[in-house]
Design an enzyme around this catalytic site. Structure first.
Site, short mmCIF file in Angstrom:
data_model
loop_
_atom_site.label_atom_id
_atom_site.label_comp_id
_atom_site.label_asym_id
_atom_site.label_seq_id
_atom_site.Cartn_x
_atom_site.Cartn_y
_atom_site.Cartn_z
N ALA A 64 0.82 -1.21 0.00
CA ALA A 64 0.00 0.00 0.00
C ALA A 64 0.85 1.27 0.00
CB ALA A 64 -0.94 0.00 1.21
N ASN A 121 -5.65 3.49 10.42
CA ASN A 121 -4.83 2.36 10.86
C ASN A 121 -4.60 2.34 12.36
OD1 ASN A 121 -3.23 4.71 9.84
ND2 ASN A 121 -1.58 3.63 10.88
N SER A 137 -3.19 -3.55 0.43
CA SER A 137 -1.98 -4.19 0.94
C SER A 137 -2.23 -5.67 1.15
CB SER A 137 -1.57 -3.53 2.26
OG SER A 137 -0.53 -4.23 2.88
N GLY A 138 -1.29 -6.51 0.73
CA GLY A 138 -1.45 -7.94 0.88
C GLY A 138 -1.37 -8.41 2.33
N HIS A 139 -0.40 -7.89 3.08
CA HIS A 139 -0.16 -8.46 4.40
C HIS A 139 -1.17 -8.02 5.45
CE1 HIS A 139 1.97 -5.14 6.69
NE2 HIS A 139 1.99 -4.65 5.46
N THR A 159 10.43 -7.44 -12.74
CA THR A 159 9.87 -8.79 -12.81
C THR A 159 8.75 -8.96 -11.80
OG1 THR A 159 12.02 -9.68 -13.50
CG2 THR A 159 10.41 -11.25 -12.62
N CYS A 199 4.34 1.33 10.87
CA CYS A 199 5.00 1.71 9.62
C CYS A 199 5.64 3.09 9.68
CB CYS A 199 3.99 1.71 8.47
SG CYS A 199 2.96 0.24 8.39
#
Length: 382
Positions: free
Chosen positions: A73, A154, A206-208, A248, A333
């Protein structure tokens, strides 16, 4: 030795075992490069990337080609904000509207744009941490390029009125009006419905935070009247992700994010019920201590509890609880060095409440938490 209950899910979540299994398969077995289109390894990798893009797009009522994969994110926020800079400079629209409670991944790019001649209006929240849609919309000017408002804070879990803001922007009647960006790192997979509003142009995920691995996220760049937001890349060196994010593709991580997104949507109601039960148990145990709870209970994520106990310091409280639960005092963060929360300060809270606030956050998968024991320990400190 048994580990204490983990109550810092707003910082990161464990990877869902179903997601981990898929990630490992694309690390060990299907390890091809999605850019290698001349053999079956590369083709299998590309198919999985396409599948993940489709899975995420489906949760947001978007088109797969509107999904851009990033490292998380923070990168998505930077791409959404800094990526519009050239368009703003070229058009003369150099004003940004955001809020004082945004994540630093939004506030710091905005500060950077101010060094390039942009102006910014930061809307402050009320004492419970909610901004008013009317105040955000009232700050919009003819030269406003971007409105950026997070969906769920958050630190406090307070939900912001992004749907009302989107509708207000749509009612301005100008198809070329400000772009609207929503940082949905905390809310994606939990409160996804409002994110489907087509007047939201850019969404960071965000994935996590949604049981996928760390190191992967996405930016939704939704078309408006058939036109994409005029983003420019922040990095150069390849044509991946429609030229906006070279490098990649991390196929295993992307695969994990795609599956995690699909699972979160399918299980959303069940997960929310579990989180509400945990929240209710926590509040019941803490009630005799007369705590200060941040955020309107009707407009807050059910998995985040931002709470202060009068007369107690957050640092001392975390030390006292370290053998009972893993808790935090805010964003993981922002900095490696502790400082007072800019979110709580923007809410206008007294300094003793700001310095005494801890954040407890959980998930549907959190095992039984000894809330009564935790409350007893806190009570002994008072």
């Amino acid at each position: 030795m048994a580990r204490v209950p983990y109550l810092d899910c707003a910082a990161t979540t464990q990877v869902d075992p179903r997601v981990a299994e898929l990630v490992m398969r694309f690390m060990v077995e299907e390890f091809g490069n999605a850019g290698s289109r001349t053999h079956t390894y590369g083709a299998a990798a590309q198919r999985e990337v396409n599948s993940a893009r489709e899975r995420i797009a489906a949760t947001l009522a978007a088109s797969p080609e509107e999904i851009i994969f990033t490292s998380g994110a923070t990168e998505s926020d930077n791409l959404a904000i800094l990526g519009l800079a050239e368009a703003g400079l070229e058009s003369g629209r150099r004003h940004i509207v955001t809020t004082a409670i945004e994540h630093k991944a939004v506030l710091e790019p905005v500060e950077h744009l101010k060094t390039r001649g942009f102006d910014a209006t930061l809307v402050c929240p009320d004492r419970l941490g909610h901004v008013a849609a009317g105040e955000v919309l009232g700050a919009v000017r003819p030269d406003t390029l971007l409105v950026s408002v997070m969906h769920a804070n958050n630190e406090t879990g307070a939900l912001q009125p992004v749907d009302a803001i989107a509708e207000g922007l749509a009612n301005l009647g100008d198809g070329d009006g400000p772009y609207f960006h929503v940082d949905a790192a905390q809310s994606y997979g939990k409160e996804t419905g409002e994110l489907r509003n087509t007047r939201i142009d850019l969404i960071s995920i965000s994935g996590h935070k949604v049981f996928a691995p760390k190191g992967v996220g996405a930016l939704l760049a939704r078309r408006r009247r058939g036109r994409r937001p005029p983003l420019r890349p922040l990095m150069h060196g390849g044509g991946q992700e429609r030229g906006l994010r070279p490098g990649t593709l991390p196929v295993p991580l992307i695969a994990g994010l795609g599956l995690a997104a699909e699972l979160a949507e399918a299980e959303r109601a069940e997960r929310a019920r579990a989180c509400r039960r945990i929240r209710a148990a926590a509040l019941e145990a803490f009630a005799p201590l007369a705590p200060v709870v941040h955020a309107d209970p009707s407009r807050v994520l059910p998995n985040i509890l931002s709470i202060a106990f009068p007369g107690l310091d957050a640092e001392a409280l975390m030390v006292a609880l370290k053998d009972m639960a893993a808790v935090s005092n805010g964003s993981a963060c922002t900095s490696e060095r502790y400082s007072l929360s800019h979110v709580l300060e923007a809410m206008g809270l007294p300094s003793e409440i700001v310095s005494g606030t801890v954040r407890m956050s959980w998930s549907h998968a959190t095992p039984a938490v000894p809330w009564e024991r935790i409350a007893d320990a806190i009570g002994l400190m008072a």
